[in-house]
Design a protein around this motif. Sequence first.
Motif, PDB file in Angstrom:
ATOM      1  N   ARG A 148       8.185  -4.401  53.516  1.00  0.00           N
ATOM      2  CA  ARG A 148       6.847  -3.779  53.440  1.00  0.00           C
ATOM      3  C   ARG A 148       5.776  -4.758  53.889  1.00  0.00           C
ATOM      4  NH1 ARG A 148       3.592  -2.474  48.033  1.00  0.00           N
ATOM      5  NH2 ARG A 148       2.267  -0.734  48.704  1.00  0.00           N
ATOM      6  N   PHE A 152       3.649  -3.989  57.391  1.00  0.00           N
ATOM      7  CA  PHE A 152       2.225  -3.682  57.277  1.00  0.00           C
ATOM      8  C   PHE A 152       1.347  -4.763  57.907  1.00  0.00           C
ATOM      9  CE2 PHE A 152       3.174  -0.292  54.306  1.00  0.00           C
ATOM     10  CZ  PHE A 152       2.087   0.556  54.442  1.00  0.00           C
ATOM     11  N   ALA A 198      -7.293  -1.053  56.090  1.00  0.00           N
ATOM     12  CA  ALA A 198      -6.320  -0.028  55.699  1.00  0.00           C
ATOM     13  C   ALA A 198      -5.068  -0.661  55.108  1.00  0.00           C
ATOM     14  CB  ALA A 198      -5.966   0.828  56.916  1.00  0.00           C
ATOM     15  N   LEU A 202      -3.733   0.035  51.353  1.00  0.00           N
ATOM     16  CA  LEU A 202      -2.461   0.735  51.189  1.00  0.00           C
ATOM     17  C   LEU A 202      -1.395  -0.124  50.522  1.00  0.00           C
ATOM     18  CD1 LEU A 202      -2.231   2.646  54.588  1.00  0.00           C
ATOM     19  CD2 LEU A 202      -2.639   3.621  52.328  1.00  0.00           C
ATOM     20  N   VAL A 203      -1.590  -1.429  50.497  1.00  0.00           N
ATOM     21  CA  VAL A 203      -0.614  -2.317  49.860  1.00  0.00           C
ATOM     22  C   VAL A 203      -1.180  -2.835  48.544  1.00  0.00           C
ATOM     23  CG1 VAL A 203       0.792  -4.394  50.111  1.00  0.00           C
ATOM     24  CG2 VAL A 203       0.416  -2.918  52.083  1.00  0.00           C
ATOM     25  N   LEU A 206      -3.249  -0.004  46.514  1.00  0.00           N
ATOM     26  CA  LEU A 206      -2.368   1.011  45.918  1.00  0.00           C
ATOM     27  C   LEU A 206      -1.521   0.411  44.800  1.00  0.00           C
ATOM     28  CD1 LEU A 206      -1.230   3.878  45.956  1.00  0.00           C
ATOM     29  CD2 LEU A 206       0.393   3.133  47.716  1.00  0.00           C
TER      30      LEU A 206
END
Length: 301
Positions: A148, A152, A198, A202-203, A206
């Motif tokens: 991940r 990303f 972003a 998103l990492v 979140l």
Amino acid sequence: NSSDLSPSFLLASLPGLEAAQCWMAIPLCSAYVLALAGNGAVLLAVRLEPSLHAPMYFFLCMLAAIDVALATATVPRILSFYWFGSREIGFAACLLQMFLIHALSAAESSVLLAMAVDRYVAVCHPLRHAAILTARAAAKVGLLALARGVLFFLPLPLLLLPLPFCGSRELSHSFCLHQDVMNLACANTTPSVVYGLAAILLVMGLDAVLICLSYVLILKAVLRLEAWRERLKVFGTCIAHICVVLAFYVPLIGLSVVHRFGKDLAPLVHVVMGNVYILVPAVLNPIIYGVRTKQIQRTIL
């Protein structure tokens, strides 16, 4: 003022303390050695103590390995500057360091989320904990966390690669960060800005929301218990993880705030906050779990 497609950058010195940088590097080196020793001791303790062969401690090992890698990707280069005056860093080396910092930070955030899920299952579904969170599941989570981070944040250096750089080449930290390098480009950086924001949301963003949600559910389960002593005992199993989460996210948020609103702050604040972000989690994590886990204490001793 001519642009250069393959520039070099200048690492930030300690403003006003340039003459004493070699001495200021001693506490930085001491913190790095402490991080290596502490995280190495945790890895060795989990390896040698059979009672620690559980998913929670496998996640702790992942955390220790990531902290060592993150500190090693930055601190030796900083020390070479402070002690030997090697201030210049090449474009490729800067992009590689930037990628490692962001990817490893994302992996650490993912592991912290996995540890929060482990605590949630252990508190709210204790009978299913052993079946859900096995050693194989922990290994898969570790691989997913690393993948991940890579997926990303690999686009960040790729977006900066074709940009021309002109004017100032001086960074605001003693290592390379995406926003810091991006601000030195003399071209349109909108795609890099949008993607960087972003990716962070998103990492890390979140993950932070999901960690908070897991602890809301844990707190509800704890409050359903009748005896205060039992409540404290159950919630006490989460204290170490909460402290580790704070040790990671507080410096991260502080560094983000300094980047966003700290243009008028002294340059020394940027340098210090960057070093705190790199070293504080690596130093504190093994201390926190060493204090809270008797098996780790006994094995290390």
